[in-house]
Design an enzyme around this catalytic site. Structure first.
Site, PDB file in Angstrom:
ATOM      1  N   GLY A  94      48.276 -41.531  33.169  1.00 53.93           N
ATOM      2  CA  GLY A  94      48.927 -41.295  31.920  1.00 53.93           C
ATOM      3  C   GLY A  94      49.597 -42.854  31.671  1.00 53.93           C
ATOM      4  N   TYR A 132      38.450 -37.952  26.420  1.00 55.33           N
ATOM      5  CA  TYR A 132      37.328 -38.169  25.958  1.00 55.33           C
ATOM      6  C   TYR A 132      36.846 -37.973  24.611  1.00 55.33           C
ATOM      7  CZ  TYR A 132      36.412 -38.659  31.032  1.00 55.33           C
ATOM      8  OH  TYR A 132      36.232 -38.940  32.393  1.00 55.33           O
TER       9      TYR A 132
END
Length: 159
Positions: A94, A132
């Protein structure tokens, strides 16, 4: 926070193997890792390396992520860089480190004149799928993975 991306060295392999094992646990395959440090060194740092490897170090020079890749060849597209694994240790996720590692992979694919950069993601790994998709990667759900294990080779080619 920043991360330094560099090519792996032999001395990095113990930490690399720790991250590989961490990924296996995350992917619900804790006993699947059979490779060892000697094999990783032999296969990645010999005269004909089977893979390339980037590591990401935090400010304390601790490896918090890796990107392992190799080249394959596509009859339709030519040279392809295949990203085998992109791993960021759980407590460091993150923070953009995965993106930094992926950028290094894409830059390598560009330098090596690869027409494609490909990888796989498990269908239940929603955080990675979202990542992605966010960068604009095409997720192709039309292919099924096939594998033959070493212990099966002889029984198949001998029949």
């Amino acid at each position: 926070m920043s991360i330094k991306i560099r090519r792996a060295e032999k001395k990095d392999i113990p930490r690399v193997l720790e991250l590989i094992k961490e990924l296996a646990i995350y992917e619900r395959e804790p006993n699947a890792v059979v490779i060892n440090e000697d094999e990783l060194i032999r296969d990645g740092f010999g005269s004909n390396p089977a893979y390339g490897l980037f590591v990401g170090e935090d400010e304390a020079q601790i490896i918090v992520g890796i990107a392992l890749y190799y080249f394959r060849y596509s009859t339709w597209n030519g040279k392809v860089l295949y990203l085998e694994d992109l791993i960021v240790t759980e407590q460091e996720r993150g923070k953009g480190y995965g993106r930094d590692l992926l950028n290094a992979i894409l830059e390598e694919a560009d330098k090596q004149n690869c027409r494609l950069c490909t990888w796989q993601v498990l269908d239940w790994n929603e955080p990675s799928i979202a990542f992605y998709k966010n960068i604009g990667a095409d997720l192709d759900e039309g292919w099924i993975n096939c594998t033959v294990k070493k212990e099966q080779y002889k029984s198949i080619y001998s029949s």
